[in-house]
Design a protein around this motif. Structure first.
Motif, PDB file in Angstrom:
ATOM      1  N   GLU A 175      55.572  90.049  22.892  1.00 47.36           N
ATOM      2  CA  GLU A 175      56.550  90.908  22.882  1.00 47.36           C
ATOM      3  C   GLU A 175      57.154  91.249  21.290  1.00 47.36           C
ATOM      4  OE1 GLU A 175      58.105  86.559  23.273  1.00 47.36           O
ATOM      5  OE2 GLU A 175      56.546  87.943  24.384  1.00 47.36           O
ATOM      6  N   ARG A 176      56.350  90.674  20.362  1.00 51.44           N
ATOM      7  CA  ARG A 176      56.738  90.611  18.935  1.00 51.44           C
ATOM      8  C   ARG A 176      55.524  91.214  18.119  1.00 51.44           C
ATOM      9  NH1 ARG A 176      59.717  86.035  15.918  1.00 51.44           N
ATOM     10  NH2 ARG A 176      60.254  87.525  14.632  1.00 51.44           N
ATOM     11  N   LYS A 177      54.592  91.963  18.852  1.00 53.39           N
ATOM     12  CA  LYS A 177      53.396  92.278  18.253  1.00 53.39           C
ATOM     13  C   LYS A 177      53.829  93.603  17.134  1.00 53.39           C
ATOM     14  CE  LYS A 177      50.322  89.740  20.258  1.00 53.39           C
ATOM     15  NZ  LYS A 177      49.386  88.764  19.503  1.00 53.39           N
ATOM     16  N   GLY A 178      54.808  94.446  17.963  1.00 58.95           N
ATOM     17  CA  GLY A 178      55.028  95.399  17.181  1.00 58.95           C
ATOM     18  C   GLY A 178      55.980  95.199  15.854  1.00 58.95           C
ATOM     19  N   PRO A 184      52.090  83.508  10.057  1.00 60.65           N
ATOM     20  CA  PRO A 184      52.498  84.981  11.126  1.00 60.65           C
ATOM     21  C   PRO A 184      53.248  86.072  10.290  1.00 60.65           C
ATOM     22  CG  PRO A 184      53.746  82.824  11.690  1.00 60.65           C
ATOM     23  CD  PRO A 184      52.942  82.548  10.305  1.00 60.65           C
ATOM     24  N   ALA A 185      52.570  87.286  10.581  1.00 60.90           N
ATOM     25  CA  ALA A 185      53.254  88.540  10.184  1.00 60.90           C
ATOM     26  C   ALA A 185      54.605  88.824  10.485  1.00 60.90           C
ATOM     27  CB  ALA A 185      52.296  89.741  10.199  1.00 60.90           C
ATOM     28  N   SER A 186      55.142  88.043  11.570  1.00 52.10           N
ATOM     29  CA  SER A 186      56.434  88.259  12.040  1.00 52.10           C
ATOM     30  C   SER A 186      57.602  87.369  11.197  1.00 52.10           C
ATOM     31  CB  SER A 186      56.468  88.142  13.378  1.00 52.10           C
ATOM     32  OG  SER A 186      56.144  86.877  13.743  1.00 52.10           O
ATOM     33  N   ASN A 187      56.944  86.540  10.345  1.00 52.81           N
ATOM     34  CA  ASN A 187      57.896  85.713   9.801  1.00 52.81           C
ATOM     35  C   ASN A 187      58.065  86.170   8.168  1.00 52.81           C
ATOM     36  OD1 ASN A 187      58.970  83.418   8.588  1.00 52.81           O
ATOM     37  ND2 ASN A 187      58.019  81.921   9.802  1.00 52.81           N
ATOM     38  N   PRO A 188      58.999  86.575   7.729  1.00 55.43           N
ATOM     39  CA  PRO A 188      59.447  87.047   6.586  1.00 55.43           C
ATOM     40  C   PRO A 188      59.539  86.042   5.530  1.00 55.43           C
ATOM     41  CG  PRO A 188      61.013  88.315   8.122  1.00 55.43           C
ATOM     42  CD  PRO A 188      60.138  87.199   8.819  1.00 55.43           C
ATOM     43  N   ARG A 189      60.114  84.871   5.907  1.00 54.80           N
ATOM     44  CA  ARG A 189      60.045  83.603   4.954  1.00 54.80           C
ATOM     45  C   ARG A 189      58.887  83.120   4.551  1.00 54.80           C
ATOM     46  NH1 ARG A 189      64.423  79.363   7.127  1.00 54.80           N
ATOM     47  NH2 ARG A 189      63.916  78.406   5.248  1.00 54.80           N
ATOM     48  N   ALA A 190      57.952  83.043   5.440  1.00 55.08           N
ATOM     49  CA  ALA A 190      56.545  82.679   5.396  1.00 55.08           C
ATOM     50  C   ALA A 190      55.665  83.347   4.364  1.00 55.08           C
ATOM     51  CB  ALA A 190      55.801  82.168   6.597  1.00 55.08           C
ATOM     52  N   ILE A 191      56.072  84.836   4.690  1.00 50.89           N
ATOM     53  CA  ILE A 191      55.486  85.797   3.896  1.00 50.89           C
ATOM     54  C   ILE A 191      55.758  85.492   2.440  1.00 50.89           C
ATOM     55  CG2 ILE A 191      55.285  88.072   3.212  1.00 50.89           C
ATOM     56  CD1 ILE A 191      55.287  88.633   6.515  1.00 50.89           C
ATOM     57  N   ALA A 192      57.139  85.427   2.012  1.00 48.70           N
ATOM     58  CA  ALA A 192      57.893  85.307   0.797  1.00 48.70           C
ATOM     59  C   ALA A 192      57.328  84.231   0.259  1.00 48.70           C
ATOM     60  CB  ALA A 192      59.304  85.266   0.790  1.00 48.70           C
ATOM     61  N   LYS A 193      56.979  82.981   0.880  1.00 45.89           N
ATOM     62  CA  LYS A 193      56.718  81.646   0.429  1.00 45.89           C
ATOM     63  C   LYS A 193      55.366  81.863  -0.311  1.00 45.89           C
ATOM     64  CE  LYS A 193      56.475  76.814   1.166  1.00 45.89           C
ATOM     65  NZ  LYS A 193      56.743  75.773   2.050  1.00 45.89           N
ATOM     66  N   ALA A 194      54.464  82.656   0.648  1.00 48.22           N
ATOM     67  CA  ALA A 194      53.059  82.653   0.395  1.00 48.22           C
ATOM     68  C   ALA A 194      52.625  83.381  -0.951  1.00 48.22           C
ATOM     69  CB  ALA A 194      52.404  83.695   1.330  1.00 48.22           C
ATOM     70  N   ARG A 195      53.890  84.192  -1.676  1.00 46.43           N
ATOM     71  CA  ARG A 195      53.535  84.855  -2.735  1.00 46.43           C
ATOM     72  C   ARG A 195      53.704  83.681  -4.019  1.00 46.43           C
ATOM     73  NH1 ARG A 195      56.618  89.075   0.051  1.00 46.43           N
ATOM     74  NH2 ARG A 195      55.089  90.684  -0.011  1.00 46.43           N
ATOM     75  N   GLU A 231      39.564  93.207  20.367  1.00 48.03           N
ATOM     76  CA  GLU A 231      39.006  94.401  21.054  1.00 48.03           C
ATOM     77  C   GLU A 231      39.632  94.341  22.567  1.00 48.03           C
ATOM     78  OE1 GLU A 231      35.025  97.079  21.660  1.00 48.03           O
ATOM     79  OE2 GLU A 231      35.068  95.032  22.301  1.00 48.03           O
ATOM     80  N   GLY A 232      40.288  95.308  23.106  1.00 47.72           N
ATOM     81  CA  GLY A 232      40.685  95.143  24.583  1.00 47.72           C
ATOM     82  C   GLY A 232      42.047  94.912  24.800  1.00 47.72           C
ATOM     83  N   ALA A 233      42.659  94.408  23.625  1.00 46.21           N
ATOM     84  CA  ALA A 233      44.270  94.056  23.439  1.00 46.21           C
ATOM     85  C   ALA A 233      44.992  95.116  23.579  1.00 46.21           C
ATOM     86  CB  ALA A 233      44.444  93.054  22.552  1.00 46.21           C
ATOM     87  N   ALA A 234      46.202  95.210  24.048  1.00 44.77           N
ATOM     88  CA  ALA A 234      47.053  96.344  24.302  1.00 44.77           C
ATOM     89  C   ALA A 234      47.440  96.865  22.931  1.00 44.77           C
ATOM     90  CB  ALA A 234      48.295  96.202  24.962  1.00 44.77           C
ATOM     91  N   SER A 235      47.560  95.955  22.012  1.00 46.53           N
ATOM     92  CA  SER A 235      47.964  96.401  20.379  1.00 46.53           C
ATOM     93  C   SER A 235      46.660  96.689  19.551  1.00 46.53           C
ATOM     94  CB  SER A 235      48.848  95.206  19.714  1.00 46.53           C
ATOM     95  OG  SER A 235      48.191  94.262  19.728  1.00 46.53           O
ATOM     96  N   HIS A 236      45.534  96.564  19.928  1.00 43.12           N
ATOM     97  CA  HIS A 236      44.295  96.704  19.220  1.00 43.12           C
ATOM     98  C   HIS A 236      44.348  97.929  18.406  1.00 43.12           C
ATOM     99  CE1 HIS A 236      40.179  95.782  17.659  1.00 43.12           C
ATOM    100  NE2 HIS A 236      40.002  97.068  18.152  1.00 43.12           N
ATOM    101  N   GLY A 237      44.387  98.836  19.038  1.00 46.56           N
ATOM    102  CA  GLY A 237      44.054 100.316  18.745  1.00 46.56           C
ATOM    103  C   GLY A 237      45.454 100.747  17.473  1.00 46.56           C
ATOM    104  N   ARG A 238      46.465 100.275  18.093  1.00 43.51           N
ATOM    105  CA  ARG A 238      47.551 100.610  17.284  1.00 43.51           C
ATOM    106  C   ARG A 238      47.530 100.006  15.642  1.00 43.51           C
ATOM    107  NH1 ARG A 238      51.247  98.939  20.507  1.00 43.51           N
ATOM    108  NH2 ARG A 238      51.627  96.899  19.442  1.00 43.51           N
TER     109      ARG A 238
END
Length: 271
Positions: A42-45, A13-24, A71-78
């Motif tokens: 609610e956490r897409k942004g 998950p890109a919303s999980n800083p601990r998982a991102i740090a561990k991936a390194r 495609e078609g999701a509210a956050s797709h373009g952003r």
């Protein structure tokens, strides 16, 4: 590392800083920052911001990708706009059914796209998708595909075999990479290993994963073993051109090319 040399491709998950740090710290070949299934609406942004920050910091030589929403999701373009100019190596696009979906993402992000084949229509269009502009690889999305084909969860993968081979054939015809779908049972290492062996036998380059503990198994199964490398070097040294006998079997130029490709993969993994 070339995409086709990747053995283990880990979603997190890109919303999980601990998982991102561990991936390194993990021996995975690719890190896939997920903005789709692993992140509530609610956490897409927040997840996009996390992905952009993580990409700026880098992953120590590992390949990096971001799975955006379909495609078609509210956050797709952003998400597409946000990824343009970042250090991401690839964009992963879910639920692809037509090459234009890939082309559109490629045009906006200016990143090569890995298309996820998750529905019957995607399987039937796999040749066109793989050969289309901007497509660098294919992922099997077996969970969604199983549901689309009305295959029971407990039925194993027999009902998916034609779809998987179709996707492999499409990738090979287009000269791009192709990767097996995720394995859901987190504590079943034996089952994971069996599925990796099956995927390798079908021709997949590696396996997409959903937990760090799955990385070593995928690396072992999809990576050339030491004896295979020794055998490949010996074959290359012995070959003199054309069809000839080598250690009780017939070899030709094709086998030399295969041996060189195996050595190149091993060297890429070592680097």
């Amino acid at each position: 590392m070339l995409l086709r040399h990747a053995r283990s491709l880990l979603f997190l998950p890109a919303s999980n800083p601990r998982a991102i740090a561990k991936a390194r710290t993990l021996p995975c070949d690719m890190v896939i920052l997920d903005l789709e299934d692993a992140v509530p609406e609610e956490r897409k942004g927040e997840a996009l911001d996390g992905a952009l920050g993580a990409l700026a910091e880098g992953f120590g030589g590992r390949l990096s990708a971001v799975r955006i929403n379909a495609e078609g999701a509210a956050s797709h373009g952003r998400e597409m706009i946000g990824l343009k100019g970042t250090a991401a190596d690839y964009v992963v696009l879910p639920k692809v059914e037509h090459p234009k979906q890939v082309k559109d993402v490629f045009s906006v992000t200016q990143k090569p796209v890995i298309a996820m084949i998750e529905r019957a229509r995607g399987v039937l269009a796999a040749n066109a998708i793989a050969a289309g502009e901007g497509c660098a690889g294919l992922f099997m999305g077996n969970n969604d595909l199983r549901r689309d084909l009305a295959i029971p969860d407990q039925a194993g993968r027999a009902g998916l075999s034609l779809a998987m081979q179709t996707v492999v054939l499409a990738a090979r015809a287009a000269g791009i990479a192709v990767f097996d779908g995720v394995f859901n049972r987190l504590e079943d290492e034996t089952g994971l290993a069996a599925e990796c062996v099956e995927g390798h036998a079908l021709g997949f380059d590696g396996k997409t994963l959903i937990h760090p503990a799955q990385v070593p198994v995928a690396n072992q199964v999809f990576g050339p073993d030491a004896q295979a490398i020794v055998d490949a070097r010996r074959l290359i040294e012995a070959a003199s051109g054309g069809a000839e006998r080598f250690e009780g079997r017939m070899i030709e130029t094709m086998h030399v090319e295969q041996a060189r490709a195996l050595i190149a993969r091993a060297e890429a993994v070592e680097r």
